[in-house]
Design a protein around this motif. Structure first.
Motif, PDB file in Angstrom:
ATOM      1  N   LYS A 113       1.006  -1.159   0.031  1.00 50.21           N
ATOM      2  CA  LYS A 113      -0.158  -0.112   0.010  1.00 50.21           C
ATOM      3  C   LYS A 113       0.782   1.241   0.053  1.00 50.21           C
ATOM      4  N   ILE A 114       0.952   2.107  -0.961  1.00 50.94           N
ATOM      5  CA  ILE A 114       1.764   3.151  -1.406  1.00 50.94           C
ATOM      6  C   ILE A 114       1.333   4.277  -0.775  1.00 50.94           C
ATOM      7  N   ASN A 115       2.163   4.863   0.170  1.00 45.88           N
ATOM      8  CA  ASN A 115       1.787   6.137   0.887  1.00 45.88           C
ATOM      9  C   ASN A 115       1.934   7.475  -0.331  1.00 45.88           C
ATOM     10  N   ARG A 116       1.105   7.761  -0.813  1.00 51.07           N
ATOM     11  CA  ARG A 116       1.118   8.605  -1.959  1.00 51.07           C
ATOM     12  C   ARG A 116       1.712   9.996  -1.646  1.00 51.07           C
ATOM     13  N   GLU A 117       1.649  10.616  -0.376  1.00 51.88           N
ATOM     14  CA  GLU A 117       2.124  11.862  -0.076  1.00 51.88           C
ATOM     15  C   GLU A 117       3.689  11.590   0.053  1.00 51.88           C
ATOM     16  N   LEU A 118       4.086  10.614   0.766  1.00 53.52           N
ATOM     17  CA  LEU A 118       5.483  10.412   0.778  1.00 53.52           C
ATOM     18  C   LEU A 118       6.170  10.280  -0.291  1.00 53.52           C
ATOM     19  N   ALA A 119       5.593   9.375  -1.289  1.00 56.98           N
ATOM     20  CA  ALA A 119       6.206   9.025  -2.476  1.00 56.98           C
ATOM     21  C   ALA A 119       6.438  10.428  -3.383  1.00 56.98           C
ATOM     22  N   ALA A 120       5.269  11.117  -3.278  1.00 60.81           N
ATOM     23  CA  ALA A 120       5.171  12.610  -4.204  1.00 60.81           C
ATOM     24  C   ALA A 120       6.318  13.453  -3.475  1.00 60.81           C
ATOM     25  N   GLY A 121       6.717  13.330  -2.084  1.00 58.51           N
ATOM     26  CA  GLY A 121       7.862  14.024  -1.720  1.00 58.51           C
ATOM     27  C   GLY A 121       9.061  13.700  -2.309  1.00 58.51           C
ATOM     28  N   PHE A 122       9.390  12.439  -2.558  1.00 57.52           N
ATOM     29  CA  PHE A 122      10.623  12.025  -3.259  1.00 57.52           C
ATOM     30  C   PHE A 122      10.589  12.293  -4.880  1.00 57.52           C
ATOM     31  N   GLY A 123       9.359  12.487  -5.384  1.00 58.74           N
ATOM     32  CA  GLY A 123       9.124  12.616  -6.704  1.00 58.74           C
ATOM     33  C   GLY A 123       8.996  11.370  -7.336  1.00 58.74           C
ATOM     34  N   LEU A 124       8.356  10.405  -6.693  1.00 58.43           N
ATOM     35  CA  LEU A 124       7.971   8.959  -7.071  1.00 58.43           C
ATOM     36  C   LEU A 124       6.228   8.899  -7.274  1.00 58.43           C
ATOM     37  N   ARG A 125       6.010   8.367  -8.612  1.00 62.20           N
ATOM     38  CA  ARG A 125       4.517   8.046  -8.816  1.00 62.20           C
ATOM     39  C   ARG A 125       4.330   6.595  -8.536  1.00 62.20           C
ATOM     40  N   PRO A 126       3.114   6.326  -8.261  1.00 63.96           N
ATOM     41  CA  PRO A 126       2.810   4.860  -8.213  1.00 63.96           C
ATOM     42  C   PRO A 126       3.271   3.804  -9.321  1.00 63.96           C
ATOM     43  N   ALA A 127       2.884   4.422 -10.340  1.00 64.10           N
ATOM     44  CA  ALA A 127       3.266   3.516 -11.547  1.00 64.10           C
ATOM     45  C   ALA A 127       4.823   3.303 -11.616  1.00 64.10           C
ATOM     46  N   MET A 128       5.680   4.262 -11.085  1.00 62.07           N
ATOM     47  CA  MET A 128       7.090   4.226 -10.974  1.00 62.07           C
ATOM     48  C   MET A 128       7.432   3.273 -10.051  1.00 62.07           C
ATOM     49  N   ILE A 129       6.822   3.238  -8.955  1.00 66.75           N
ATOM     50  CA  ILE A 129       7.156   2.082  -7.998  1.00 66.75           C
ATOM     51  C   ILE A 129       6.864   0.688  -8.548  1.00 66.75           C
ATOM     52  N   ALA A 130       5.708   0.517  -9.003  1.00 66.14           N
ATOM     53  CA  ALA A 130       5.098  -0.631  -9.434  1.00 66.14           C
ATOM     54  C   ALA A 130       6.196  -1.498 -10.505  1.00 66.14           C
ATOM     55  N   SER A 131       6.364  -0.438 -11.537  1.00 64.26           N
ATOM     56  CA  SER A 131       7.422  -1.001 -12.527  1.00 64.26           C
ATOM     57  C   SER A 131       8.725  -1.302 -11.950  1.00 64.26           C
ATOM     58  N   THR A 132       9.133  -0.816 -10.981  1.00 62.49           N
ATOM     59  CA  THR A 132      10.387  -1.059 -10.338  1.00 62.49           C
ATOM     60  C   THR A 132      10.412  -2.290  -9.690  1.00 62.49           C
ATOM     61  N   VAL A 133       9.321  -2.610  -9.000  1.00 62.30           N
ATOM     62  CA  VAL A 133       9.136  -3.829  -8.150  1.00 62.30           C
ATOM     63  C   VAL A 133       8.925  -4.918  -9.099  1.00 62.30           C
ATOM     64  N   ARG A 134       8.083  -4.630 -10.275  1.00 63.73           N
ATOM     65  CA  ARG A 134       8.013  -6.001 -11.095  1.00 63.73           C
ATOM     66  C   ARG A 134       9.291  -6.283 -11.783  1.00 63.73           C
ATOM     67  N   SER A 135      10.060  -5.350 -12.210  1.00 67.04           N
ATOM     68  CA  SER A 135      11.364  -5.468 -12.822  1.00 67.04           C
ATOM     69  C   SER A 135      12.323  -6.324 -11.745  1.00 67.04           C
ATOM     70  N   ALA A 136      12.191  -5.682 -10.564  1.00 70.15           N
ATOM     71  CA  ALA A 136      13.223  -6.476  -9.621  1.00 70.15           C
ATOM     72  C   ALA A 136      12.818  -8.158  -9.427  1.00 70.15           C
ATOM     73  N   ILE A 137      11.389  -8.185  -9.396  1.00 75.57           N
ATOM     74  CA  ILE A 137      10.833  -9.716  -9.269  1.00 75.57           C
ATOM     75  C   ILE A 137      10.893 -10.433 -10.378  1.00 75.57           C
TER      76      ILE A 137
END
Length: 584
Positions: free
Chosen positions: A275-299
């Motif tokens: 469950k992504i914390n959108r506010e914290l992610a936005a503070g680092f310049g991360l969007r949910p789609a970017m996070i999901a893509s990185t996790v999928r690529s790693a796995i």
């Protein structure tokens, strides 16, 4: 004398198949070719009968002195005497016929119902489900143990196992390390004493391996209609649907003859939800789609290029080492590259929850539903479904917005039987229209039509005695019968009309027409009956499918022949207003 009669007789058989050609659904797919084959064959035979046969007869047949047939003369004299007695006792004869019809209709509750007769094809599938996450090696070991047990059955000819995937028939080819399937081929029917279902029942008792969920399913044409028992609960709340599915499973397990109970929701797969914390992610310049893509690529990895060997391209996939992602803790420490250039641990911007997700979420008209299925052994649907419906009506208390539906083979039976009943009714109407044109009367066709419901006497008694169930095959036999049973009656009534046009009284015409038409009636009936005997015996693989149709037509035709010889003259005398000794 016979030209119009044989034309009408052929047309009545043809018209009963016309509605079948224009039907829809599974029934049409099964019987459409049969209907077309019979239709064109009969048209060709009619053309030959009214053109080629007379020419060949005039050239090849020679007039000889009539030879006496002592045996047939005795039958003919016996028929004459019995016909006079029947015409003198019209009321009791008609009453007895109606009583027999009522008695045969009373047998319907004792005759089972099924979509298509079971066929012993000598093959079945064993599906093995182990606890989620079981290694491929352990699955292979359990599968080998199942193979050893199967090979102890003397009827088994060969087996084929597939580890890591289920049977396509059972689960649409699902792939996973914790499932496997075994295809079992049995010896030919003439080389074994037990049926496929008896062998499967023995294996159900032997294949009780702790930790393994094992199900068996025969390879059968009935599979096109779905599971024999299929119960849906439709609604929005998945947790409530799962509760209802468990209740249905409990009730089905208490009913005798029910096997292989399964559903699509009970045992979900464990999953790690982020469950992504959108506010914290936005503070680092991360969007949910970017996070999901990185996790999928790693796995799962990404295909970065392709390597060509001898003209064949092989994907080159780049992913993290499995040892670095072997636990949730390691996944939490996965670093995410942010647009600012910082490397952010995944746990800084997401919460982790270990839960169980549904195996699949099914929808019908955008409404979620759970589906509970089961097979039958040594029982038919007409016996089991009323018991299931009574139990579920008592146990289930569905709130507004939730709905219970029965599908599978049960629904196919309802749909197919409804269609075929309408086809049978339309066939009778078409037969009536052909005879009305032949006799140039709206009244006389009812004399012949009377033989159609009376033929049900033979049909229902034959099904009850032989143990066959009502199915689309037997109903198709009844539709065929509607066109066949009237043929002899048409020939009889047509000749009675000819005699009356020559000045004979009703009684004289009836007493003369019967003996004169006795030989052709018996010949046509016997040729049809004897031709259907191999079909009714049901020998060989797949014979179980055709046997009920042969039995239905033979039994109905035997009764219809008797009706033509005795009851048709009685009905004709009533319609003609002839009294006991009337002369018109």
């Amino acid at each position: 004398e016979v030209g119009m009669a044989i034309t009408a007789s052929t047309l009545t058989t043809i018209v009963v198949f016309l509605p079948v050609v224009f039907m829809g659904g599974i029934t049409a797919e099964i019987f459409k070719e049969l209907a077309l084959t019979v239709t064109f064959s009969l048209l060709a035979s009619l053309l030959v009968a009214i053109t080629l046969i007379p020419v060949m007869s005039s050239r090849m047949l020679e007039l000889e002195k009539e030879k006496k047939d002592v045996f047939f003369d005795r039958i003919k004299n016996l028929y004459k005497r019995s016909l006079r007695w029947v015409l003198d006792h019209r009321g009791p004869v008609l009453a007895i016929s109606i009583i027999l019809l009522a008695a045969s209709l009373a047998l319907i509750p004792f005759i089972g119902a099924e979509f298509i007769p079971d066929m012993d094809q000598g093959m079945f599938y064993i599906n093995i489900q182990l606890p989620l996450g079981t290694s491929l090696e352990e699955t292979s070991r359990i599968t080998a143990r199942v193979e050893d047990i199967v090979l102890t059955i003397p009827e088994v000819e060969a087996i084929m196992a597939s580890v890591g995937s289920s049977s396509e028939l059972l689960s649409l080819g699902t792939s996973s390390s914790d499932i496997s399937s075994v295809i079992v081929l049995l010896k030919d029917l003439n080389e074994r004493d037990r049926s496929t279902w008896e062998v499967m029942e023995e294996l159900r008792q032997k294949l009780r391996i702790p930790g393994a969920e094992i199900s068996l399913q025969a390879s059968d044409l009935v599979a096109i209609a779905g599971s024999p028992i299929s119960i849906k609960v439709l609604g929005d709340n998945l947790e409530f649907l799962e509760e209802q599915a468990l209740i249905i499973r409990e009730e089905l397990a208490q009913i005798e003859g029910i096997r292989e109970i399964d559903d699509n929701i009970s045992e979900g797969r464990p999953e790690l939800q982020l469950k992504i914390n959108r506010e914290l992610a936005a503070g680092f310049g991360l969007r949910p789609a970017m996070i999901a893509s990185t996790v999928r690529s790693a796995i799962s990895g990404d295909v970065v290029t392709r390597y060509e060997v001898d003209g064949e391209e092989i994907d080159v996939r780049l992913r993290l080492d499995k040892e670095k992602l072997s636990s949730p803790e390691q996944l939490k420490n996965l670093y995410l590259p942010s647009p600012t250039g910082a490397m952010v641990p995944l746990e800084r911007v997401a919460e982790f929850h270990l839960s169980t997700g549904a195996r699949e979420i099914l929808r019908e008209n955008q409404v979620r539903y759970v589906n509970v299925t089961a097979d039958l052994y040594n029982r038919n649907l007409s016996e089991v479904m009323p018991e299931i419906q009574a139990r579920l009506q008592e146990r289930l208390d569905l709130p507004p917005g939730y709905q219970l539906e029965y599908g599978g083979e049960f629904q196919e039976i309802i749909d197919a039987f409804t269609d075929l009943y309408y086809v049978l009714l339309l066939a009778v109407v078409l037969v009536y229209m052909v005879m009305a044109a032949q006799f140039e009367s709206f009244l006389q066709p009812f004399i012949v039509i009377f033989s159609v419901p009376m033929a049900a006497i033979g049909v229902l008694f034959a099904l009850f005695i032989s143990g066959h169930n009502l199915s689309i095959v037997t109903l198709m036999g009844m539709i065929m019968l509607a066109g066949i049973v009237v043929n002899n009656a048409i020939v009889m009534v047509d000749y009675i009309n000819i005699l009356r046009s020559r000045g004979s009284t009703v009684r004289e015409a009836l007493e003369e027409a019967g003996p004169v038409r006795l030989r052709p009636i018996l010949m046509t009936s016997l040729t049809t009956i004897l031709g259907l005997v191999p079909l009714a015996l049901g020998r060989g693989e797949g014979g179980e499918l055709t046997a009920p149709m042969g039995i239905v037509v033979i039994a109905g035709l035997i009764v219809a022949t008797f009706l033509t010889l005795y009851l048709i003259p009685v009905i004709y005398s009533f319609f003609a207003g002839a009294g006991k000794k009337a002369e018109v």
